[in-house]
Enzyme design. Structure first.
Site, PDB file in Angstrom:
ATOM      1  N   ASP A 122      13.327   4.897   9.570  1.00  8.65           N
ATOM      2  CA  ASP A 122      12.262   4.977  10.575  1.00  8.65           C
ATOM      3  C   ASP A 122      12.140   3.659  11.334  1.00  8.65           C
ATOM      4  O   ASP A 122      11.457   3.585  12.337  1.00  8.65           O
ATOM      5  CB  ASP A 122      10.924   5.329   9.920  1.00  8.65           C
ATOM      6  CG  ASP A 122       9.853   5.653  10.950  1.00  8.65           C
ATOM      7  OD1 ASP A 122      10.112   6.498  11.829  1.00  8.65           O
ATOM      8  OD2 ASP A 122       8.765   5.053  10.891  1.00  8.65           O
ATOM      9  N   ALA A 155       9.765   0.388   6.277  1.00 12.63           N
ATOM     10  CA  ALA A 155       9.057  -0.900   6.295  1.00 12.63           C
ATOM     11  C   ALA A 155       9.368  -1.651   7.583  1.00 12.63           C
ATOM     12  O   ALA A 155       8.693  -1.469   8.596  1.00 12.63           O
ATOM     13  CB  ALA A 155       9.430  -1.714   5.065  1.00 12.63           C
ATOM     14  N   ARG A 156      10.381  -2.499   7.575  1.00 18.67           N
ATOM     15  CA  ARG A 156      10.831  -3.232   8.754  1.00 18.67           C
ATOM     16  C   ARG A 156      12.350  -3.262   8.751  1.00 18.67           C
ATOM     17  O   ARG A 156      12.980  -3.466   7.709  1.00 18.67           O
ATOM     18  CB  ARG A 156      10.267  -4.660   8.760  1.00 18.67           C
ATOM     19  CG  ARG A 156       8.759  -4.753   8.959  1.00 18.67           C
ATOM     20  CD  ARG A 156       8.352  -4.313  10.367  1.00 18.67           C
ATOM     21  NE  ARG A 156       6.911  -4.472  10.596  1.00 18.67           N
ATOM     22  CZ  ARG A 156       6.007  -3.525  10.399  1.00 18.67           C
ATOM     23  NH1 ARG A 156       6.396  -2.346   9.927  1.00 18.67           N
ATOM     24  NH2 ARG A 156       4.734  -3.757  10.652  1.00 18.67           N
ATOM     25  N   GLU A 206      15.388  -2.936  17.086  1.00 15.60           N
ATOM     26  CA  GLU A 206      14.620  -1.706  17.293  1.00 15.60           C
ATOM     27  C   GLU A 206      14.203  -1.614  18.754  1.00 15.60           C
ATOM     28  O   GLU A 206      13.458  -2.477  19.220  1.00 15.60           O
ATOM     29  CB  GLU A 206      13.389  -1.715  16.390  1.00 15.60           C
ATOM     30  CG  GLU A 206      12.669  -0.381  16.331  1.00 15.60           C
ATOM     31  CD  GLU A 206      11.548  -0.375  15.294  1.00 15.60           C
ATOM     32  OE1 GLU A 206      11.794   0.084  14.159  1.00 15.60           O
ATOM     33  OE2 GLU A 206      10.447  -0.848  15.615  1.00 15.60           O
ATOM     34  N   HIS A 220      10.193   5.101  14.613  1.00 21.36           N
ATOM     35  CA  HIS A 220       9.010   4.427  14.062  1.00 21.36           C
ATOM     36  C   HIS A 220       7.795   5.370  14.065  1.00 21.36           C
ATOM     37  O   HIS A 220       6.721   5.050  14.589  1.00 21.36           O
ATOM     38  CB  HIS A 220       8.700   3.171  14.882  1.00 21.36           C
ATOM     39  CG  HIS A 220       8.069   2.074  14.070  1.00 21.36           C
ATOM     40  ND1 HIS A 220       8.470   0.760  14.120  1.00 21.36           N
ATOM     41  CD2 HIS A 220       7.044   2.105  13.165  1.00 21.36           C
ATOM     42  CE1 HIS A 220       7.723   0.020  13.317  1.00 21.36           C
ATOM     43  NE2 HIS A 220       6.859   0.824  12.721  1.00 21.36           N
ATOM     44  N   ASP A 272       9.253  -6.380  -7.171  1.00 16.90           N
ATOM     45  CA  ASP A 272       8.226  -7.066  -6.387  1.00 16.90           C
ATOM     46  C   ASP A 272       7.884  -8.365  -7.110  1.00 16.90           C
ATOM     47  O   ASP A 272       7.447  -8.330  -8.264  1.00 16.90           O
ATOM     48  CB  ASP A 272       6.973  -6.196  -6.238  1.00 16.90           C
ATOM     49  CG  ASP A 272       5.977  -6.775  -5.239  1.00 16.90           C
ATOM     50  OD1 ASP A 272       5.641  -7.984  -5.340  1.00 16.90           O
ATOM     51  OD2 ASP A 272       5.528  -6.030  -4.345  1.00 16.90           O
ATOM     52  N   ARG A 326       0.836  -1.196   0.000  1.00 19.71           N
ATOM     53  CA  ARG A 326       0.000   0.000   0.000  1.00 19.71           C
ATOM     54  C   ARG A 326       0.872   1.248   0.000  1.00 19.71           C
ATOM     55  O   ARG A 326       0.638   2.203  -0.745  1.00 19.71           O
ATOM     56  CB  ARG A 326      -0.900   0.029   1.244  1.00 19.71           C
ATOM     57  CG  ARG A 326      -2.034  -0.958   1.275  1.00 19.71           C
ATOM     58  CD  ARG A 326      -2.820  -0.765   2.570  1.00 19.71           C
ATOM     59  NE  ARG A 326      -3.973  -1.643   2.638  1.00 19.71           N
ATOM     60  CZ  ARG A 326      -3.942  -2.880   3.136  1.00 19.71           C
ATOM     61  NH1 ARG A 326      -2.794  -3.371   3.584  1.00 19.71           N
ATOM     62  NH2 ARG A 326      -5.040  -3.602   3.185  1.00 19.71           N
ATOM     63  N   ILE A 327       1.873   1.244   0.866  1.00 16.89           N
ATOM     64  CA  ILE A 327       2.728   2.419   0.990  1.00 16.89           C
ATOM     65  C   ILE A 327       3.615   2.546  -0.241  1.00 16.89           C
ATOM     66  O   ILE A 327       3.798   3.641  -0.781  1.00 16.89           O
ATOM     67  CB  ILE A 327       3.551   2.341   2.284  1.00 16.89           C
ATOM     68  CG1 ILE A 327       2.605   2.366   3.497  1.00 16.89           C
ATOM     69  CG2 ILE A 327       4.536   3.503   2.365  1.00 16.89           C
ATOM     70  CD1 ILE A 327       3.269   2.052   4.813  1.00 16.89           C
TER      71      ILE A 327
END
Length: 353
Positions: free
Chosen positions: A287, A263-264, A292, A311, A203, A181-182
């Site tokens: 981010d 993302a992660r 983390e 985050h 992707d 989505r992002i």
């Protein structure tokens, strides 16, 4: 065919609810109190109460304690949020009337289990509402990256860069890893800009024609890194994506390039990135990190050409009411037997963030 499938799904939904909607369905909120206060402000909660009967107690903490079990016994719609525990088979045993779970946050993975799908509970997520702020954050980071903001700011005290030493955004190439989505929102934002960005996409679930329809060129990850001066990560966290932006991939990004990760953290080799940034070859906007948070004193926290934020790309502060509004809309659509905008299937869940 998709429309026919949606209509069939909704007919099935209506059948499940037949004879049950003579009165408003009992709906419980399951999240921490501070989250509920911000996501479901009084006006949003009042709107929710127009279409459902709200359970008298907010479910915080355990969903298997005596108080929670008493609420779940009558609950037909469960609205979850941040800090809600997983809805396991044990939890569902205390919720025999549950028909829908609406997640008023981003990723549903911390909450959803196979037991929900096995029961046939409808699952919906407000991830679309959470995506907007993350897209805006990423587009801002891309703009700063294109301007060389981090490196330029680091050298500010030594004097302004000469005119011929300045960089800009026009006609730069951005590589987007993951058509989430992002990721799709970022591509859309780049394509509507007057900058003239060139956009590459990698992707495994997207075809070349689909990528072209989004406004991007589909390429392999290695080619994306080789051709992009800015690389933005938007893939889901899966076993096969862990460390996908490896030391090898980072070395392919041209000198002076920038990595952006919203993302992660696990998708990027943290120490390899620290080495590249420490050498001054790459900049980074992060981010998310792995681990983390990063330990105090980690190079990525002190390097002048790296910005690490805690985050915050997704909905924050005043933005989180978007999640409540979206979730209430989903509840209203479910009660009316209409198509839910954020409805998820078991099959697509693994590919989501």
């Amino acid at each position: 065919m998709a429309d026919q499938a949606d209509q069939a799904d909704q007919a099935e939904l209506t059948g499940q609810w037949a004879g049950r909607l003579s009165g408003p369905p009992i709906t419980a909120l399951a999240m921490s109190a501070d989250v509920a206060e911000r996501v479901f402000a009084p006006d949003i909660r009042e709107r929710l109460a127009h279409s459902v009967e709200l359970a008298p107690a907010l479910l915080t903490g355990s969903l298997t304690g005596p108080d929670a079990r008493a609420v779940l016994a009558q609950t037909e719609i469960l609205v979850t949020g941040w800090n809600c525990p997983p809805v396991t088979a044990e939890v569902l045993a205390y919720a025999p009337r549950l028909r829908a779970l609406v997640h008023a946050a981003g990723s549903v993975k911390p909450v959803v289990t196979d037991a929900l799908w096995d029961r046939g509970v409808v699952v919906s997520s407000a991830a679309d509402a959470n995506a907007g702020p993350a897209v805006a954050y990423t587009l801002a980071a891309i703009t700063f990256a294109a301007k060389g903001a981090l490196s330029t700011a680091a050298g500010y005290s030594a004097g302004w860069p000469p005119f011929t030493g300045r960089v800009g955004a026009d006609a730069r190439t951005v590589g987007v890893i993951g058509a989430s989505r992002i990721g799709r929102g970022v591509i859309a934002g780049l394509r509507t800009s007057d900058v003239g960005w060139r956009v590459l996409l990698t992707d495994p679930y997207v075809t070349a024609d689909e990528a072209a329809g989004l406004g991007a060129e589909l390429v392999e990850l290695s080619e994306l890194c080789r051709r992009s001066s800015i690389v933005s990560v938007h893939a889901p966290q899966l076993p096969e994506t862990r460390g996908m932006v490896s030391a090898e991939m980072l070395k392919l990004i041209p000198d002076g390039g920038t990595l952006i990760n919203t993302a992660r953290g696990s998708l990027v080799d943290t120490e390899a990135l620290a080495d590249e940034c420490g050498a001054g070859r790459l900049d980074a906007f992060l981010d998310v990190t792995d681990p983390e948070p990063l330990p105090v004193g980690h190079p990525l926290l002190v390097l002048p050409n790296v910005l690490v934020t805690p985050h915050i790309a997704g909905a924050q502060g005043s933005e989180v009411r978007r999640l409540g509004e979206y979730a209430v809309g989903e509840v209203e659509r479910f009660v009316r037997g209409e198509r839910m905008w954020g409805r998820l299937s078991r099959e697509e869940l693994p590919r989501l963030a």
